[in-house]
Design an enzyme around this catalytic site. Structure first.
Site, PDB file in Angstrom:
ATOM      1  N   GLU B  60       8.119  -1.160  -5.558  1.00  0.00           N
ATOM      2  CA  GLU B  60       9.152  -1.939  -4.867  1.00  0.00           C
ATOM      3  C   GLU B  60       9.740  -3.055  -5.716  1.00  0.00           C
ATOM      4  OE1 GLU B  60       6.245  -1.016  -3.661  1.00  0.00           O
ATOM      5  OE2 GLU B  60       6.749   0.269  -1.959  1.00  0.00           O
ATOM      6  N   HIS B 130       2.850  -3.043   9.374  1.00  0.00           N
ATOM      7  CA  HIS B 130       3.983  -2.126   9.499  1.00  0.00           C
ATOM      8  C   HIS B 130       4.932  -2.544  10.612  1.00  0.00           C
ATOM      9  CE1 HIS B 130       3.370   0.612   6.392  1.00  0.00           C
ATOM     10  NE2 HIS B 130       3.555   1.741   7.017  1.00  0.00           N
TER      11      HIS B 130
END
Lengths: 343, 344
Positions: B60, B130
């Protein structure tokens, strides 16, 4: 310094070979003049820096000039470079102006970043100096993005990223190695191994026996370790590598062994501050390997310059730089009304 | 007008932008798979192939840097994160580099136009890593644009706008919204960045919402309407820049404010809006501002705990009645039945 090709992949189509003795005389003189520009700019800036008027933390690159000069002289204006906190050398070697660098350090409007960036955020897009930043391992990723763009557009330009061996402690750089190798990007990773990250030697940061080239080679990137204080050596290596990159062969890692003379950040020498993380003996050992002296000696030995010429080039360079810095010191400040511009 | 889903609207905005601008490319984990970010990149892959829609390894931070470098050379990368929590790994590049690029080089290094899409989760046991909602963290930094489309129409129009913007843009999309339907123009029209939208007009109380909480506020306002309470719902759409004018104008009209955000209260968007109205609209207020946010703990997985963790339409309705000093009455079954099917 032995040339080590740490990675000899069977399927490596093109061998990367270089020999510094093949560089022609005119080119050696150009390299030397560029070394003088970088050295004298840093020396003059460092002496002015002690006056406390340049209010920006500054990492001088004295002693490491041959890496910047050797690499950048092998590039075109539309090849791009990215650098780290010790970035003056790269900026100047790629064609950045002394006046705009000095003005940036003085925080003036004429600075290459308008006085908003300081020592660690230099740019000159016309010369292909895209960005420099102070976070380790940050600009290699950005450089890979530039290389990706060149590749997508089918261009032959190359992207070069300079970083210190301290950046090899960061995780991001391994993400970049992986991606660049996976995609075969036209990027040259130039690791300036000056043996210290701030004041920590490599051996306290990496396991014993660490070879940085092996790290890059593990990602199937051809990797070389060379004498980073020999401008001809660096130049010969880069010239061959750039040719390899332009042919679309994928990334290359080049470790250049070199040494920083001054303190990590600031214009002083460590002995002036009684710092003990390295010995005076060690510093002197490396100062004997001075890239400028070695280049001058080579020109004399080959009979392509006289002592008088060397001294004249040096004096002219130094005078021009002093003039640039003096003008920068009194250049106008950026207007406060521009504070919110370019957000 | 035809109705399409939020996910289809995101996809359409992307595809139409890519048709017009060859510099746009899409990357991120599995963007070129048939599942492509909940189907939002699938059509782009079908149309433009792997040259412009290609997956990347899980990297990322470097990938964000790569997007910056490509953008500086004239590309318009779109980075997709299947969950916005992965974005924490990209914060060095997002905040140290992208947000400051234009400013710290005085505009001399060019601009870095790229779009980073990231999905907010909720419910179905998404759990602590999440489900977070990063708008306030991201919007804190000058130089980043942070968008949160709620309606399918805005999902498309803000995608188009983001892909025309000259700096880095983060779009936070709520997973629960992906299946919602709405009228979406087939035309290629960007929404203005930095403008909130009054999605429902009312006179008694203002609810300023972000993302899914705007939908919850609309559900609450329908029930409140039946009870004689007129609610004005403002969908923020853009966290940075923030449309102060629309918020203050609405509060001046209603005199009451509830802020409903998809994240926590402390240092959150709900605090920011409350502070804004306290500073610049204090005289309009007839009662204290009420913030509606996540329970003050990480997201739990267990269904029973999760139910208590997330605020919903009834939470907003109850808060509205309390703010207005109206006696509590039966709100009926206004909360949407949780009929989401996994695996999310």
């Amino acid at each position: 310094m032995p040339k080590i090709n740490k990675f000899r992949r069977e399927e490596l189509k093109v061998k990367i070979e270089f020999d510094s003795s093949e560089i022609d005389d005119g080119h050696l003189i150009e390299l030397h003049k560029l070394l003088l520009k970088v050295r004298h700019a840093e020396e003059n800036l460092a002496s002015r820096y002690r006056e406390q008027q340049m209010r920006t933390p500054t990492h001088f690159g004295t002693g490491q000039e041959a890496v910047a000069v050797g690499v950048c002289a092998a590039l075109n204006d539309d090849d791009v470079i990215f650098s780290h906190h010790r970035c003056h050398n790269h900026y100047l070697a790629k064609g950045g102006k002394v006046y705009e660098l000095a003005a940036e350090l003085y925080g003036r409007a004429d600075g290459c970043s308008g006085g908003r960036g300081g020592s660690v955020h230099l740019t000159d897009r016309e010369k292909g100096i895209v960005a420099t930043s102070a976070i380790l391992g940050e600009t290699p990723a950005v450089a890979a993005g530039a290389a990706l763009s060149f590749q997508m557009d089918g261009l032959r330009n190359v992207s070069v990223t300079f970083f210190g061996e301290g950046a090899m402690d960061e995780g991001a750089i391994y993400e970049v190695f992986n991606f660049a190798s996976l995609k075969g990007l036209p990027i040259l990773f130039v690791c300036e191994n000056n043996l210290y990250a701030t004041e920590s030697p490599l051996w306290v940061r990496q396991p014993q026996g660490t070879e940085l080239c092996e790290r890059a080679a593990a990602f199937k990137i051809p990797s070389f370790c060379i004498d980073g204080n020999d401008v001809a050596e660096v130049h010969a290596a880069t010239t061959s590598i750039v040719e390899y990159l332009r042919a679309g062969n994928g990334p290359v890692f080049l470790e250049c062994m070199t040494y920083r003379w001054r303190e990590h950040v600031g214009p002083m020498f460590d002995h002036e501050l009684n710092r003990t993380y390295r010995t005076q003996h060690e510093v002197e050992f490396w100062m004997d390997k001075c890239p400028v002296k070695r280049s001058a000696a080579k020109l004399l030995a080959k009979g392509i310059a006289t002592q008088e010429q060397l001294e004249m080039w040096q004096a002219t360079t130094d005078a021009n730089i002093k003039d640039d810095i003096a003008r920068a010191a009194i250049a106008p400040w950026p207007a406060v009304s521009t504070l919110f511009e370019h957000i | 007008m035809r109705k399409i889903t939020y996910a289809e609207a995101l996809s359409e905005g992307l595809v139409q932008s890519m048709e017009r601008d060859p510099s746009i490319f899409v990357t991120g984990i599995a963007v070129d798979y048939p599942s492509g970010i909940f189907g939002t990149t699938t059509e782009a892959y079908k149309r433009f192939g792997r040259a412009r829609v290609f997956e990347s390894p899980a990297m990322e931070n470097a990938l964000t840097g790569i997007a910056i470098g490509a953008a500086a050379m004239g590309k318009r990368p779109v980075l997709a994160h299947p969950r916005n929590d992965f974005m924490f790994l990209a914060f060095d590049q997002l905040i140290n580099m992208a947000a400051k690029w234009k400013y710290m080089f005085n505009g001399n290094a060019g601009t870095v136009p790229f779009v980073s899409r990231a999905v907010i989760g909720k419910g179905w046991g998404q759990g602590a890593t999440h489900s977070q909602s990063l708008q306030s963290v991201l919007a804190h930094f000058p130089g980043l644009t942070v968008l949160m489309p709620t309606l399918p129409e805005d999902a498309k129009a803000l995608t188009i706008a983001a892909l025309q913007h000259d700096g880095p843009v983060i779009i936070l999309e709520h997973r629960t919204l992906y299946g919602t339907e709405g009228e979406v123009s087939e035309d290629f029209v960007p929404a203005p960045i930095g403008k909130a939208r009054v999605v429902r007009e009312g006179t008694d109380i203002t609810v300023v919402g972000t993302s899914l909480m705007t939908l919850e506020a609309m559900r609450a306002s329908e029930e409140l309407e039946r009870q004689g309470v007129s609610v004005e719902v403002v969908d923020l759409r853009s966290i940075r820049p923030l449309d102060e004018e629309t918020i203050l104008k609405s509060v001046a009209k209603t005199g009451h404010l509830i802020v409903a955000d998809t994240s926590w209260e402390l240092c959150g968007v709900s605090s920011e809006i409350a502070a804004l109205v306290a500073e610049k609209g204090f005289k309009s207020l007839k009662a204290p501002v009420k913030r509606i946010a996540l329970a003050n703990c990480p997201a739990p997985v267990s269904f029973e705990l999760e139910q208590a963790f997330y605020p919903k339409a009834s939470t907003i309705a109850k808060a509205a009645l309390a703010t207005l000093g109206v006696a509590k009455s039966d709100l009926g079954l206004i909360d949407v039945e949780d009929n989401f099917k996994g695996p999310y």
